[in-house]
Design a protein around this motif. Structure first.
Motif, short mmCIF file in Angstrom:
data_model
loop_
_atom_site.label_atom_id
_atom_site.label_comp_id
_atom_site.label_asym_id
_atom_site.label_seq_id
_atom_site.Cartn_x
_atom_site.Cartn_y
_atom_site.Cartn_z
N ASN A 134 49.76 49.02 43.80
CA ASN A 134 48.84 47.95 43.48
C ASN A 134 47.45 48.31 44.00
OD1 ASN A 134 47.33 45.56 43.28
ND2 ASN A 134 49.13 44.28 43.59
N ILE A 135 46.61 48.81 43.10
CA ILE A 135 45.29 49.29 43.52
C ILE A 135 44.36 48.15 43.89
CG2 ILE A 135 45.50 51.45 42.24
CD1 ILE A 135 43.78 50.22 40.03
N GLY A 136 44.66 46.94 43.42
CA GLY A 136 43.86 45.79 43.82
C GLY A 136 44.16 45.32 45.22
N ARG A 137 45.25 45.79 45.80
CA ARG A 137 45.63 45.43 47.16
C ARG A 137 45.57 46.63 48.10
NH1 ARG A 137 44.19 41.68 45.26
NH2 ARG A 137 45.21 39.68 44.87
N GLY A 138 44.99 47.71 47.63
CA GLY A 138 44.72 48.84 48.50
C GLY A 138 45.89 49.76 48.77
N GLU A 139 46.96 49.66 47.96
CA GLU A 139 48.14 50.49 48.23
C GLU A 139 47.88 51.97 47.98
OE1 GLU A 139 51.42 48.73 46.11
OE2 GLU A 139 51.28 46.86 47.24
N GLN A 140 46.81 52.30 47.28
CA GLN A 140 46.47 53.71 47.05
C GLN A 140 45.95 54.40 48.32
OE1 GLN A 140 44.86 51.05 46.05
NE2 GLN A 140 42.72 51.40 45.50
#
Length: 237
Positions: free
Chosen positions: A32-38
């Protein structure tokens, strides 16, 4: 088995479409790139540029340890080699496919990404940036339109290839980018031809349910992770 670390974005869709076209078994690992998992260290071990998608092949051809691949263009080439599909063997057609793949990676994707950012998401509307990237977006559409007018079918020639798969998800954004395909008739015909493919539809459906809720334009946490100024900021590559 292939693990695809993924979020439903244009660059993510490239890979789900490719996997569906090739019929390769895969498992989706949501990032989830909107939650910073990257930015998670486990993801950075396979995607060091902190952008999705990334791929892990647990059964590489050399029989060795799992092999990780990052950057969507490299993943498309890797999967084409693994499946023996969608990258022509004829050297001229092959170079055409690779050239247009790299055109997308170096031009179409980054320029549409910048245009979309300044047009849709930037808090401050900067007329110069909107005009500059809007003009470049239209120029690139024109380049693609001329090419498809020459081939009459696909970017590499008569055969559908990874070049078309790379470009299609970005052309899907044309309405959001306030562009009309009526201005680019060869792109319009190509777009309809590619979109009608069953594997394309299956690829686009992967993770569709995750695209609900607030958009990055209004969700402050997403904005922080996607559009922040830190050197580690990023999402889809």
């Amino acid at each position: 088995m292939l693990d695809l670390h993924y979020w439903p974005t244009p660059n993510g869709w490239k890979i789900t479409i490719m996997l569906e076209e090739c019929g390769l078994p895969y498992r989706v690992v949501p990032v989830n790139i909107g939650r910073g998992e990257q930015f998670d260290p486990a993801f950075l071990a396979i995607g060091p540029n902190n952008r999705i998608p990334a791929l892990v092949d647990h059964a590489p051809a050399d029989g060795g340890e799992p092999l990780s691949v990052f950057e969507s263009g490299a993943i498309l080439q890797y999967l084409a080699g693994k499946a023996g599909r969608l990258l022509p063997e004829d050297p001229r057609a092959r170079m055409a496919a690779l050239s247009w793949l790299n055109w997308q990676m170096g031009g179409l994707g980054p320029m549409l990404g910048q245009h979309g950012h300044f047009l849709l998401y930037a808090r401050e509307k900067l007329p110069y940036a909107i005009e500059r990237y809007g003009n470049e977006a239209r120029r690139l559409y024109g380049v693609m339109d001329r090419r498809l007018g020459q081939t009459g079918a696909y970017l590499a020639g008569d055969a559908y290839s990874i070049a078309d798969i790379a470009c299609f998800p970005w052309i899907m954004t044309h309405k959001a980018q306030q562009l009309t395909l009526d201005d680019f008739p060869h792109v319009r015909a190509w777009f309809a031809r590619v979109r009608a493919r069953p594997a394309v539809q299956r690829g686009l459906a992967v993770g569709k349910e995750w695209r609900t809720g607030a958009s990055p334009a209004t969700d402050e946490e997403s904005r922080k992770h996607l559009f922040g100024t830190r050197s580690t900021t990023g999402g889809a590559g």
